[in-house]
Design an enzyme around this catalytic site. Sequence first.
Site, PDB file in Angstrom:
ATOM      1  N   GLU A  40      54.046-117.309  19.386  1.00  0.00           N
ATOM      2  CA  GLU A  40      54.715-116.124  19.920  1.00  0.00           C
ATOM      3  C   GLU A  40      54.143-115.734  21.285  1.00  0.00           C
ATOM      4  O   GLU A  40      52.937-115.712  21.478  1.00  0.00           O
ATOM      5  CB  GLU A  40      54.563-114.958  18.948  1.00  0.00           C
ATOM      6  CG  GLU A  40      55.316-113.711  19.374  1.00  0.00           C
ATOM      7  CD  GLU A  40      55.114-112.532  18.434  1.00  0.00           C
ATOM      8  OE1 GLU A  40      55.931-111.597  18.484  1.00  0.00           O
ATOM      9  OE2 GLU A  40      54.147-112.539  17.660  1.00  0.00           O
ATOM     10  N   LYS A 113      63.801-110.915  18.097  1.00  0.00           N
ATOM     11  CA  LYS A 113      62.992-110.389  16.997  1.00  0.00           C
ATOM     12  C   LYS A 113      63.591-109.094  16.452  1.00  0.00           C
ATOM     13  O   LYS A 113      63.847-108.159  17.198  1.00  0.00           O
ATOM     14  CB  LYS A 113      61.567-110.165  17.499  1.00  0.00           C
ATOM     15  CG  LYS A 113      60.554-109.766  16.433  1.00  0.00           C
ATOM     16  CD  LYS A 113      59.164-109.736  17.054  1.00  0.00           C
ATOM     17  CE  LYS A 113      58.085-109.379  16.057  1.00  0.00           C
ATOM     18  NZ  LYS A 113      56.738-109.437  16.666  1.00  0.00           N
ATOM     19  N   CYS A 150      57.231-113.692  14.027  1.00  0.00           N
ATOM     20  CA  CYS A 150      56.057-112.936  13.608  1.00  0.00           C
ATOM     21  C   CYS A 150      56.337-111.884  12.540  1.00  0.00           C
ATOM     22  O   CYS A 150      56.465-112.219  11.382  1.00  0.00           O
ATOM     23  CB  CYS A 150      55.364-112.330  14.824  1.00  0.00           C
ATOM     24  SG  CYS A 150      53.646-111.830  14.496  1.00  0.00           S
TER      25      CYS A 150
END
Length: 292
Positions: A40, A113, A150
């Site tokens: 990331e 995300k 994540c």
Amino acid sequence: MKVGIIQQHNTIDIPDNRLRLADKIKMLAGEGAELVVLQELHDSLYFCQTENVDNFDIAVPIPSATTEFYSGVARECGIVLVTSLFERRAPGLYHNTAVVFERDGSIAGKYRKMHIPDDPAYYEKFYFTPGDLGFEPIDTSVGRLGVLVCWDQWYPEAARLMAMRGAQMLIYPTAIGWESSDTDQEKSRQREAWITVQRGHAVANGLPVVTVNRVGYESDPSGVTGGIQFWGSSFVAGPQGEFLYQAPDDAEAVAVVDIDMKRSEQVRRWWPFLRDRRIDSFSGLTRRFLDD
């Protein structure tokens, strides 16, 4: 499929971080990797330790010179490449975005995300607008990739929706580590929980999981905390949660991992979780909390 992963310690030097990644991608391609996954926000330090408007200056549009750089690497190596970029979508509008490049360097797709944390040293809500592209797999020449990022990895709903849309693999570029004030026992619990929940996604959906974390110490520019020791521990799990590869928690790692993509079909025949889901009784999942 041969999957390459790069667990790297970053510095403040963004061009050097990119060049080191490019060298490793080329090495992995030379070892037969067909798909390479990066960690990331791999171009820079993890800037979310503080809330600083100047950090928005490192965000990049898509497309941009940055995407051209990774496009060129993917094309030169003939691999599918999963990157993680700080996207400048418009003035004042930014995302944490995974961009997937095809073998010919074209953009196969992107994922913004969806789940954005806001914890001490992880002030991501200050920087990132939650994604608006949904949980949609990205079709590539090596298969349909369920790319998440994540904090998404803690949510079984995200993994399930990717699986239900036909993802053949779950991929998690990650930046997670220990804060210095935590006890050794707490550090161990956190890392093991992180590994366990993602292995659970592999089991529950009958899919391999590829998780690539950053590694090494990054100080807190504000001095408020002791900084983050990113715990590495990147891993690849098969569709029954079995480990196919585990990286160390204290060093960089570069590896090619062989994944049997046909195994998922057989595992789903043995364990037909998708068949037995009681979708007639799951309406409550779309509510914040069942307080009645």
